[in-house]
Write a protein that holds these residues in place. Structure first.
Motif, PDB file in Angstrom:
ATOM      1  N   ARG A  87      -0.612   9.473  12.083  1.00 39.96           N
ATOM      2  CA  ARG A  87      -0.259   8.779  13.323  1.00 39.96           C
ATOM      3  C   ARG A  87       1.264   8.652  13.464  1.00 39.96           C
ATOM      4  O   ARG A  87       1.803   8.800  14.554  1.00 39.96           O
ATOM      5  CB  ARG A  87      -0.930   7.410  13.391  1.00 39.96           C
ATOM      6  CG  ARG A  87      -2.460   7.500  13.426  1.00 39.96           C
ATOM      7  CD  ARG A  87      -3.056   6.200  13.905  1.00 39.96           C
ATOM      8  NE  ARG A  87      -2.549   5.862  15.225  1.00 39.96           N
ATOM      9  CZ  ARG A  87      -3.079   6.335  16.370  1.00 39.96           C
ATOM     10  NH1 ARG A  87      -4.122   7.124  16.364  1.00 39.96           N
ATOM     11  NH2 ARG A  87      -2.550   5.983  17.519  1.00 39.96           N
ATOM     12  N   ARG A  88       1.932   8.386  12.371  1.00 42.57           N
ATOM     13  CA  ARG A  88       3.403   8.335  12.454  1.00 42.57           C
ATOM     14  C   ARG A  88       3.914   9.669  13.004  1.00 42.57           C
ATOM     15  O   ARG A  88       4.829   9.699  13.829  1.00 42.57           O
ATOM     16  CB  ARG A  88       4.018   8.072  11.070  1.00 42.57           C
ATOM     17  CG  ARG A  88       3.846   6.634  10.544  1.00 42.57           C
ATOM     18  CD  ARG A  88       4.522   6.489   9.178  1.00 42.57           C
ATOM     19  NE  ARG A  88       4.312   5.211   8.532  1.00 42.57           N
ATOM     20  CZ  ARG A  88       5.209   4.201   8.501  1.00 42.57           C
ATOM     21  NH1 ARG A  88       6.372   4.322   9.087  1.00 42.57           N
ATOM     22  NH2 ARG A  88       4.937   3.086   7.862  1.00 42.57           N
ATOM     23  N   LYS A 140       1.344  -3.794  14.943  1.00 43.95           N
ATOM     24  CA  LYS A 140      -0.094  -3.531  14.799  1.00 43.95           C
ATOM     25  C   LYS A 140      -0.665  -4.323  13.624  1.00 43.95           C
ATOM     26  O   LYS A 140      -1.774  -4.868  13.710  1.00 43.95           O
ATOM     27  CB  LYS A 140      -0.337  -2.033  14.568  1.00 43.95           C
ATOM     28  CG  LYS A 140      -0.120  -1.186  15.801  1.00 43.95           C
ATOM     29  CD  LYS A 140      -0.226   0.285  15.459  1.00 43.95           C
ATOM     30  CE  LYS A 140      -0.044   1.120  16.717  1.00 43.95           C
ATOM     31  NZ  LYS A 140      -0.947   2.243  16.792  1.00 43.95           N
ATOM     32  N   ALA A 141       0.064  -4.365  12.524  1.00 42.35           N
ATOM     33  CA  ALA A 141      -0.409  -5.108  11.347  1.00 42.35           C
ATOM     34  C   ALA A 141      -0.581  -6.581  11.706  1.00 42.35           C
ATOM     35  O   ALA A 141      -1.580  -7.210  11.326  1.00 42.35           O
ATOM     36  CB  ALA A 141       0.578  -4.940  10.192  1.00 42.35           C
ATOM     37  N   ILE A 184      -6.720   0.323   8.775  1.00 49.64           N
ATOM     38  CA  ILE A 184      -5.512   1.026   8.349  1.00 49.64           C
ATOM     39  C   ILE A 184      -4.533   0.971   9.519  1.00 49.64           C
ATOM     40  O   ILE A 184      -4.950   1.060  10.675  1.00 49.64           O
ATOM     41  CB  ILE A 184      -5.844   2.509   8.044  1.00 49.64           C
ATOM     42  CG1 ILE A 184      -6.864   2.629   6.917  1.00 49.64           C
ATOM     43  CG2 ILE A 184      -4.593   3.315   7.754  1.00 49.64           C
ATOM     44  CD1 ILE A 184      -7.473   4.046   6.790  1.00 49.64           C
ATOM     45  N   VAL A 185      -3.244   0.850   9.247  1.00 51.15           N
ATOM     46  CA  VAL A 185      -2.226   1.112  10.267  1.00 51.15           C
ATOM     47  C   VAL A 185      -1.098   1.936   9.650  1.00 51.15           C
ATOM     48  O   VAL A 185      -0.875   1.895   8.435  1.00 51.15           O
ATOM     49  CB  VAL A 185      -1.640  -0.174  10.918  1.00 51.15           C
ATOM     50  CG1 VAL A 185      -2.700  -0.951  11.691  1.00 51.15           C
ATOM     51  CG2 VAL A 185      -0.965  -1.063   9.893  1.00 51.15           C
ATOM     52  N   GLY A 186      -0.427   2.713  10.494  1.00 50.22           N
ATOM     53  CA  GLY A 186       0.742   3.454  10.044  1.00 50.22           C
ATOM     54  C   GLY A 186       0.449   4.671   9.202  1.00 50.22           C
ATOM     55  O   GLY A 186       1.333   5.149   8.459  1.00 50.22           O
ATOM     56  N   ILE A 228      -4.295  -2.357   5.815  1.00 49.51           N
ATOM     57  CA  ILE A 228      -3.655  -1.423   4.880  1.00 49.51           C
ATOM     58  C   ILE A 228      -2.532  -0.724   5.645  1.00 49.51           C
ATOM     59  O   ILE A 228      -2.794  -0.014   6.619  1.00 49.51           O
ATOM     60  CB  ILE A 228      -4.651  -0.367   4.356  1.00 49.51           C
ATOM     61  CG1 ILE A 228      -5.810  -1.039   3.618  1.00 49.51           C
ATOM     62  CG2 ILE A 228      -3.941   0.637   3.455  1.00 49.51           C
ATOM     63  CD1 ILE A 228      -6.980  -0.094   3.312  1.00 49.51           C
ATOM     64  N   ILE A 229      -1.292  -0.959   5.222  1.00 55.25           N
ATOM     65  CA  ILE A 229      -0.151  -0.295   5.860  1.00 55.25           C
ATOM     66  C   ILE A 229       0.232   0.916   5.007  1.00 55.25           C
ATOM     67  O   ILE A 229       0.479   0.784   3.801  1.00 55.25           O
ATOM     68  CB  ILE A 229       1.058  -1.251   5.967  1.00 55.25           C
ATOM     69  CG1 ILE A 229       0.726  -2.432   6.892  1.00 55.25           C
ATOM     70  CG2 ILE A 229       2.286  -0.502   6.479  1.00 55.25           C
ATOM     71  CD1 ILE A 229       1.866  -3.430   7.058  1.00 55.25           C
ATOM     72  N   CYS A 230       0.287   2.092   5.643  1.00 59.06           N
ATOM     73  CA  CYS A 230       0.599   3.323   4.911  1.00 59.06           C
ATOM     74  C   CYS A 230       2.084   3.662   4.995  1.00 59.06           C
ATOM     75  O   CYS A 230       2.709   3.498   6.052  1.00 59.06           O
ATOM     76  CB  CYS A 230      -0.191   4.498   5.480  1.00 59.06           C
ATOM     77  SG  CYS A 230      -1.969   4.275   5.423  1.00 59.06           S
ATOM     78  N   VAL A 231       2.594   4.152   3.891  1.00 57.87           N
ATOM     79  CA  VAL A 231       3.967   4.649   3.826  1.00 57.87           C
ATOM     80  C   VAL A 231       3.943   5.951   3.021  1.00 57.87           C
ATOM     81  O   VAL A 231       2.999   6.198   2.270  1.00 57.87           O
ATOM     82  CB  VAL A 231       4.911   3.621   3.141  1.00 57.87           C
ATOM     83  CG1 VAL A 231       5.017   2.340   3.956  1.00 57.87           C
ATOM     84  CG2 VAL A 231       4.438   3.291   1.713  1.00 57.87           C
ATOM     85  N   GLY A 232       4.974   6.762   3.181  1.00 53.64           N
ATOM     86  CA  GLY A 232       5.022   7.999   2.380  1.00 53.64           C
ATOM     87  C   GLY A 232       6.062   8.955   2.910  1.00 53.64           C
ATOM     88  O   GLY A 232       6.339   8.976   4.109  1.00 53.64           O
TER      89      GLY A 232
END
Ligand code: PGA
Length: 248
Positions: free
Chosen positions: A94-95, A108-109, A88-90, A120-124
């Motif tokens: 961590r953000r 990082k990705a 996982i990144v982001g 897996i890049i996280c957004v939200g």
């Protein structure tokens, strides 16, 4: 696309939890129409890989360099060396706590991809951003800023995780999940063409055995990123069972 269901153990897990990890692996192989994985603390990755071959093991973050003078950090090459096949990144935790910006997450990705890991890049969005009517704008900005240029080769997934739904037991309205995933899909196709149709978009944030079937039935919800409900076989299994029903 088969659904991808990934557990994120966060800062949980010590030696005595290896038996539960093995039990989750033993359970996961029964769901052959689902792809699953467990993202563990770095300290457990190598031993988890020794104890089970039945579920891919991943990290939860990596440094953007592969080695060097970065005290306390773990590189993607180190994760791969320990046996991880993804990371996982982001993640929003961590953000927020490590002040990671979109550009850091992109780097990082790419570092993880270069080390041979799936990513897996996280957004939200936060609750304040959603309440202000800015959820789409914020999330699409994160997608634009944190995804790499070249995503060919099936290594990337995006996880939409509304910050206010993580660990709270609250989930968005299904219509809002549908709207967001559809907007992310459009952004992926605009940017990458047909390849964008093959990128999985996971939902994360209080997904559990009770709501997984409904969430996973939404168009463009291609799997889940699961925190609390991935910590035991008993809670994780119903999510895999729900995902299995959509598999070919
Ligand atoms: P949760 O966490 O399932 O405990 O809400 C999800 C995540 O943070 O990835």
């Amino acid at each position: 696309m088969r659904k991808l269901v990934v557990g994120n153990w966060k800062m949980n897990g010590v030696t005595s939890d290896l038996a539960e990890i093995a039990a989750i692996g033993d359970m996961a192989i029964n769901y052959s129409r689902v792809e699953s994985a467990l993202c563990l603390p770095a300290t457990l990755i190598s031993r988890a890989c020794d104890i089970t071959k039945s579920i891919p093991i991943g990290g939860q973050d990596c440094h953007l360099q592969q080695s060097g003078a970065h005290t306390g950090c773990v590189s993607a090459a180190m994760l791969a060396d320990a046996g991880a096949s993804l990371t996982i990144v982001g993640h929003s935790e961590r953000r927020a706590a490590q002040h990671e910006q979109d550009g850091d997450i992109l780097a990082k990705a790419e570092a993880a991809h270069n080390a041979g890991l799936k990513v897996i890049i996280c957004v939200g969005e936060t609750l304040a951003e959603r309440d202000a009517g800015n959820a789409l704008h914020v999330v699409l900005g994160q997608v634009a800023g944190s995804l790499p240029q070249d995503i060919s080769g099936d290594w990337l997934s995006v996880a939409y995780e509304p910050v206010w739904a993580i660990g709270t037991g609250r989930i968005p309205e299904m219509a809002d999940v549908k709207e967001m995933h559809s907007a992310i899909r459009s952004a992926l196709v605009d940017r990458y063409g047909a390849i964008g149709n093959g990128v999985r978009i996971l939902y994360g944030g209080s997904m559990n055995g009770d709501n997984a079937a409904e969430l996973l039935a939404i168009e463009n919800v291609d799997g889940g990123l699961i925190g609390g409900a991935s910590l035991s076989r008993a809670k994780f299994e119903p999510i895999l069972a729900a995902a299995e029903a959509f598999g070919e």
